[in-house]
Scaffold this motif. Structure first.
Motif, mmCIF file in Angstrom:
data_model
loop_
_atom_site.group_PDB
_atom_site.id
_atom_site.type_symbol
_atom_site.label_atom_id
_atom_site.label_comp_id
_atom_site.label_asym_id
_atom_site.label_seq_id
_atom_site.Cartn_x
_atom_site.Cartn_y
_atom_site.Cartn_z
ATOM 1 N N GLU A 1 0.826 -1.227 0.000
ATOM 2 C CA GLU A 1 0.000 0.000 0.000
ATOM 3 C C GLU A 1 0.853 1.267 0.000
ATOM 4 N N LYS A 2 2.098 1.130 0.398
ATOM 5 C CA LYS A 2 2.972 2.318 0.481
ATOM 6 C C LYS A 2 3.545 2.686 -0.881
ATOM 7 N N ILE A 3 3.490 1.729 -1.817
ATOM 8 C CA ILE A 3 4.086 1.987 -3.133
ATOM 9 C C ILE A 3 2.983 2.331 -4.125
ATOM 10 N N ARG A 4 3.137 3.428 -4.799
ATOM 11 C CA ARG A 4 2.152 3.789 -5.825
ATOM 12 C C ARG A 4 2.916 3.886 -7.151
ATOM 13 N N ALA A 5 2.702 2.834 -7.991
ATOM 14 C CA ALA A 5 3.412 2.797 -9.280
ATOM 15 C C ALA A 5 2.671 3.654 -10.294
ATOM 16 N N ILE A 6 3.410 4.547 -10.938
ATOM 17 C CA ILE A 6 2.800 5.426 -11.936
ATOM 18 C C ILE A 6 3.414 5.119 -13.289
ATOM 19 N N TYR A 7 2.535 4.879 -14.262
ATOM 20 C CA TYR A 7 3.049 4.573 -15.591
ATOM 21 C C TYR A 7 3.813 5.795 -16.117
ATOM 22 N N ALA A 8 5.057 5.563 -16.548
ATOM 23 C CA ALA A 8 5.838 6.686 -17.095
ATOM 24 C C ALA A 8 6.959 6.145 -17.973
ATOM 25 N N ASP A 9 7.228 6.861 -19.042
ATOM 26 C CA ASP A 9 8.397 6.543 -19.858
ATOM 27 C C ASP A 9 9.214 7.828 -19.963
ATOM 28 N N LEU A 10 10.372 7.813 -19.352
ATOM 29 C CA LEU A 10 11.160 9.044 -19.247
ATOM 30 C C LEU A 10 11.725 9.530 -20.583
ATOM 31 N N SER A 11 11.584 8.699 -21.610
ATOM 32 C CA SER A 11 12.085 9.179 -22.906
ATOM 33 C C SER A 11 10.978 9.869 -23.698
ATOM 34 N N GLN A 12 9.771 9.961 -23.117
ATOM 35 C CA GLN A 12 8.640 10.593 -23.809
ATOM 36 C C GLN A 12 8.384 12.004 -23.250
#
Ligand SMILES: CCCCCCCCCCCCCCCCCC(=O)SCCNC(=O)CCNC(=O)[C@H](O)C(C)(C)COP(=O)(O)OP(=O)(O)OC[C@H]1O[C@@H](n2cnc3c(N)ncnc32)[C@H](O)[C@@H]1OP(=O)(O)O
Ligand SMILES: NC(=O)C1=CN([C@@H]2O[C@H](COP(=O)(O)OP(=O)(O)OC[C@H]3O[C@@H](n4cnc5c(N)ncnc54)[C@H](OP(=O)(O)O)[C@@H]3O)[C@@H](O)[C@H]2O)C=CC1
Length: 515
Positions: free
Chosen positions: A77-88
């Motif tokens: 519950e402490k981790i919130r994964a956010i979709y991201a691509d740092l090359s975009q």
């Protein structure tokens, strides 16, 4: 009570590169020492057929996170994964997620990077420079942000011999490079890359230097610090010794040496092996985060996370200890007996490559062909030699990194923080560390069972016998051919035989006399 741990309690922390080697250990330590932090946002992309959730599930259920679960059972519950691509653009983050990040984040740890030495200039600039700029822009719109920590590398200025804890200017402005990459095509970019990187050994270190410049130029009124680790190695103490999870840096070479593929390396034995355990880097990073947020230094401080000036170890000592560990805990199914010949001489290195690497690979491939199997050793050997040659620059030089800021920070910590967030490598025992490191490579990278050690030892004995047999047979064949073709060889042979005969006669005569 640890002041650093207390600082992170209740905070919303954003980590980029959390799925990487350093990022995982950072996340683990944060959750273990500040279990009541509010949330860790991690920017993740799907990879290798795995969704974000699957990736996070796998990480949190790995051995690395076992201790965390004891102190923080609700770790998921402490981790919130956010979709991201740092090359975009905008990292391809959804509007809602972006809104949440902008309004809630208190602390940023920017670890993501491409660490490949041979990446294209376009991709490396996108990741190591443009993404850093974009993240800084995001940071400037975060009202609750207290601190931004940028992870760089101690080698970002490896074109210098002595490196201070300052940001050095690059010959070409990062902005100019970012702009020109937008309209230049790939072929031209690759053509100009060697001219741009000048005396940097590769695109990685060059783009990390550009990344630092971007941090300096775009820092606005943000509270920023830069961490520069040297060669990041397995964990020293936490959460347990010897944890590693990728083949970067020394890890791949340790595997190649332990499996008997790599038996010689172009390395300067006396050069400093500036390894730094990953948990030491993480402890410094967390301490810097606390210090920068609380004390708000006027300028962007750089912290070197290096071992050479505190507790130097050279490549010779490291090689000897790695080999000694292979004797005690050998890797399974080795190709040849492990051996490490460090030479800084070009000619000797070419010789060892031909005799110790390429020739056995060719012979083995011939054997595979003759037994109806697909040859693969030459290909593998070429890959290992390519990797070794890419790392050569770093194992044939020594650098001096000043550590005023790191030492200053050490003295600012309370005794409790010095214990919980220990980054004092003077206490590191290299022999013990390297042994645990090699053991970690065996357990966590190669996934080999300790129960297989006796069989691995037997296998090495068989290899030793094959080695002796092969050398004897080779010697006899070469000698036989020489004798058949050269008068000089025949003379030498005659001399040796008659010498032995005379020696034996003398020995027999003297023992008869004694009787
Ligand atoms: C007694 C001996 C003692 C030995 C100790 C000596 C140690 C010396 C170490 C010196 C280290 C110096 C490092 C300097 C670091 C600078 C600091 C940083 O910031 S740098 C930050 C750190 N950055 C770095 O360290 C980056 C350095 N690495 C690179 O840039 C690239 O890997 C490359 C260009 C070298 C090779 O590229 P390429 O040829 O395209 O190959 P790919 O990568 O695409 O891999 C293909 C597949 O092979 C697999 N595999 C690979 N190697 C090994 C191995 N040895 N084994 C097993 N497997 C291996 C790999 O997993 C992959 O599998 P899969 O996924 O396909 O299943
Ligand atoms: N390892 C070392 O020896 C050293 C490392 N450093 C620095 O430490 C930092 C961490 O390195 P390390 O952990 O070893 O590197 P890793 O290669 O293990 O991790 C890199 C991280 O960056 C992420 N990443 C890369 N590209 C993207 C992208 N396009 N979008 C989103 N995320 C991306 C990776 O995600 P994914 O899992 O999806 O690929 C991964 O989480 C880097 O800044 C590096 O320069 C400095 C000195 C030495």
């Amino acid at each position: 009570m640890s002041m650093i741990a207390a600082f992170y309690s209740g905070k919303s922390i954003l980590i980029t590169g959390a799925t990487g080697f350093l990022g995982k250990v950072l996340m683990e330590k944060l959750l273990r020492t500040s279990p009541d932090l509010k949330v860790i946002y991690i920017l993740v992309r799907p990879k290798a057929g795995q969704t974000l959730q699957q990736r996070i599930f796998q990480i949190l259920n790995s051995k690395l996170f076992e201790k965390v679960k004891e102190v923080c059972p609700n770790v998921h519950e402490k981790i919130r994964a956010i979709y991201a691509d740092l090359s975009q653009n905008d990292f391809a983050i959804s509007k809602e997620d972006m809104q949440e990040l902008l309004s809630c984040t208190n602390v940023i740890f920017h670890c993501a990077a491409t660490v490949r030495f041979d990446d294209t200039l376009r991709h490396a600039v996108q990741l190591n420079v443009t993404a850093t700029r974009q993240l800084l822009l995001m940071a400037s719109q975060m009202p609750k942000l207290e601190v931004f920590i940028h992870i760089s590398t101690a080698y970002s200025n490896c074109n210098l011999k002595h490196i201070d804890e300052v940001i050095y200017p690059c010959p070409v402005e990062p902005k100019k490079i970012i702009d020109s990459l937008e309209w230049l095509d790939d072929a031209i970019i690759e053509e100009i890359a060697p001219k741009l990187i000048r005396d940097w050994p590769n695109i990685y270190t060059y783009t990390k230097a550009l990344g630092e410049m971007v941090v300096q130029q775009e820092s606005r009124n943000l509270n920023i610090a830069i961490i520069r680790p040297s060669i990041v190695g397995a964990t020293w103490q936490e959460p347990f010794p010897g944890w590693v999870d990728n083949v970067n840096g020394p890890n791949g070479l340790i595997i190649a040496a332990g499996k008997g593929f790599l038996r010689a390396l172009k390395a300067t034995p006396k050069a400093v092996a500036d390894l730094i355990p990953v948990d030491t880097v993480v402890n410094l990073t967390l301490a810097v985060g606390w210090y920068t947020a609380v004390h708000r230094p006027k300028s962007t401080l750089v912290y070197h996370s290096t071992s050479g000036n505190f507790n130097p170890c050279n490549w010779h000592k490291m090689g000897v200890q790695v080999l000694a560990t292979f004797e005690k805990i050998p890797f399974e199914r080795a190709f040849r007996r492990p051996y490490a010949n460090f030479t800084s001489n070009n000619f000797t290195s070419l010789y060892w490559n031909a005799v110790s690497h390429r020739a056995p690979a060719i012979i083995y491939d011939c054997y595979l062909r003759l037994t109806g199997r697909k040859p693969r050793m030459t290909k593998l050997m070429n890959q290992i030699l390519r990797t070794a040659s890419m790392l050569e620059y770093f194992i044939n030089r020594s650098w001096e990194w000043s550590t005023y800021n790191t030492e200053m920070l050490m003295s600012e910590l309370s005794p409790e923080d010095q214990r919980v967030f220990n980054f004092d490598v003077r206490q590191l025992n290299w022999l013990e560390y390297i042994e645990n490191y090699v053991l970690g490579v065996k357990k966590y990278l190669l996934k080999e069972d300790m129960a297989g050690i006796p069989e691995a030892k037997q296998h090495l004995k068989r290899l030793r016998n094959i080695h002796y047999l092969f050398n004897t047979a080779l010697f006899l064949i070469v000698w036989r051919l020489l004798i058949a073709r050269s008068q000089m060889a025949r003379n030498v042979w005659f001399f040796i035989v008659s010498f032995c005969y005379k020696f034996l006669s003398y020995f027999r005569a003297s023992s008869t006399l004694k009787v």
